[in-house]
Motif scaffolding. Sequence first.
Motif, PDB file in Angstrom:
ATOM      1  N   PHE A 194       0.842  -1.197   0.000  1.00  0.00           N
ATOM      2  CA  PHE A 194       0.000   0.000   0.000  1.00  0.00           C
ATOM      3  C   PHE A 194       0.873   1.241   0.000  1.00  0.00           C
ATOM      4  CE2 PHE A 194      -1.998   3.524   2.159  1.00  0.00           C
ATOM      5  CZ  PHE A 194      -3.182   3.638   1.450  1.00  0.00           C
ATOM      6  N   THR A 250      -4.986   5.962  -3.718  1.00  0.00           N
ATOM      7  CA  THR A 250      -4.494   4.648  -3.333  1.00  0.00           C
ATOM      8  C   THR A 250      -3.558   4.116  -4.400  1.00  0.00           C
ATOM      9  OG1 THR A 250      -6.523   4.200  -2.142  1.00  0.00           O
ATOM     10  CG2 THR A 250      -5.181   2.302  -2.739  1.00  0.00           C
ATOM     11  N   PHE A 296      -0.019   1.234  -5.454  1.00  0.00           N
ATOM     12  CA  PHE A 296       0.646  -0.066  -5.333  1.00  0.00           C
ATOM     13  C   PHE A 296       2.150   0.185  -5.337  1.00  0.00           C
ATOM     14  CE2 PHE A 296       2.645  -3.732  -7.432  1.00  0.00           C
ATOM     15  CZ  PHE A 296       2.142  -4.785  -6.700  1.00  0.00           C
ATOM     16  N   ALA A 336      -3.558   2.699  -8.270  1.00  0.00           N
ATOM     17  CA  ALA A 336      -4.218   1.392  -8.225  1.00  0.00           C
ATOM     18  C   ALA A 336      -4.721   0.962  -9.594  1.00  0.00           C
ATOM     19  CB  ALA A 336      -5.373   1.430  -7.232  1.00  0.00           C
ATOM     20  N   VAL A 364      -2.563  -1.180 -11.979  1.00  0.00           N
ATOM     21  CA  VAL A 364      -2.232  -2.558 -11.637  1.00  0.00           C
ATOM     22  C   VAL A 364      -3.093  -3.465 -12.517  1.00  0.00           C
ATOM     23  CG1 VAL A 364      -2.288  -4.306  -9.814  1.00  0.00           C
ATOM     24  CG2 VAL A 364      -1.612  -1.966  -9.273  1.00  0.00           C
ATOM     25  N   ASP A 371       3.529  -5.589 -10.951  1.00  0.00           N
ATOM     26  CA  ASP A 371       2.156  -5.099 -11.035  1.00  0.00           C
ATOM     27  C   ASP A 371       1.320  -5.866 -12.065  1.00  0.00           C
ATOM     28  OD1 ASP A 371       3.938  -3.761 -12.898  1.00  0.00           O
ATOM     29  OD2 ASP A 371       2.258  -2.490 -13.455  1.00  0.00           O
ATOM     30  N   LEU A 399      -6.680  -9.418  -6.153  1.00  0.00           N
ATOM     31  CA  LEU A 399      -6.076  -8.142  -5.748  1.00  0.00           C
ATOM     32  C   LEU A 399      -6.189  -7.931  -4.243  1.00  0.00           C
ATOM     33  CD1 LEU A 399      -7.523  -5.763  -8.495  1.00  0.00           C
ATOM     34  CD2 LEU A 399      -5.144  -6.500  -8.273  1.00  0.00           C
ATOM     35  N   TYR A 407      -7.232  -3.303  -0.527  1.00  0.00           N
ATOM     36  CA  TYR A 407      -7.083  -1.849  -0.592  1.00  0.00           C
ATOM     37  C   TYR A 407      -7.066  -1.319  -2.024  1.00  0.00           C
ATOM     38  CZ  TYR A 407      -2.132  -2.702  -1.535  1.00  0.00           C
ATOM     39  OH  TYR A 407      -0.955  -3.129  -2.092  1.00  0.00           O
ATOM     40  N   LEU A 408      -6.888  -2.180  -3.016  1.00  0.00           N
ATOM     41  CA  LEU A 408      -6.872  -1.749  -4.417  1.00  0.00           C
ATOM     42  C   LEU A 408      -8.256  -1.766  -5.054  1.00  0.00           C
ATOM     43  CD1 LEU A 408      -3.671  -3.512  -5.816  1.00  0.00           C
ATOM     44  CD2 LEU A 408      -3.954  -1.110  -5.217  1.00  0.00           C
ATOM     45  N   TYR A 457     -11.235   0.168  -9.422  1.00  0.00           N
ATOM     46  CA  TYR A 457     -10.017   0.332  -8.636  1.00  0.00           C
ATOM     47  C   TYR A 457     -10.242   1.427  -7.598  1.00  0.00           C
ATOM     48  CZ  TYR A 457      -7.381  -2.712 -11.717  1.00  0.00           C
ATOM     49  OH  TYR A 457      -6.921  -3.802 -12.400  1.00  0.00           O
ATOM     50  N   ASP A 464      -8.569   3.899  -6.616  1.00  0.00           N
ATOM     51  CA  ASP A 464      -8.271   5.292  -6.964  1.00  0.00           C
ATOM     52  C   ASP A 464      -9.339   5.908  -7.867  1.00  0.00           C
ATOM     53  OD1 ASP A 464      -7.440   3.716  -9.155  1.00  0.00           O
ATOM     54  OD2 ASP A 464      -5.840   5.103  -9.678  1.00  0.00           O
TER      55      ASP A 464
END
Length: 160
Positions: free
Chosen positions: A29, A37, A39, A50, A53, A65, A78, A81-82, A94, A96
């Motif tokens: 994270f 957010t 990676f 994110a 990825v 990734d 995944l 958090y992604l 995702y 973000d």
Amino acid sequence: SAAALLILAAAVGLAVALGLLPRAPVNRFCAASNNRTGFLCDDRATCIPASQVCDRVSNCRNGEDEQEKLCGDLPRSLPGYLVFHCSNPAYWVYADQRCNRMNDCGDCSDEMGSSAACPPCGSEWWSCSPVLYEYCSCVPRRLCRDGIQHCLSWSDEYIC
């Protein structure tokens, strides 16, 4: 005794490197641009958004990734958090893409839902609801008075 500890440490390190012993999970994270957010790549310096990825473009130097282990069964493969789960269980985006003022879920649950918890429109945005087209509750002020209806109430053309 010190030599024995050194040999033991070297043996454990070699076993971990060769994959004979499980490694502790790596926390990947990070906060990418605009506090979105992200990676964290293996170099521990590169933080990609994110949404970059598993996009079939290797953004990390070693390609971590895009690895099968990470991308093999989206979104289940995944890290949590992604991923942001839309109100319709069949859809996800995702992390973000949550609160980016765009209707990525198709039902605005990534912008207006209680699980999204987005901040109110900022100074560069006009607030109206419902909004037509790709926006949810905020329209970019640059679209005010452009001759195109973005708010159902037409407030973006007459008040904004």
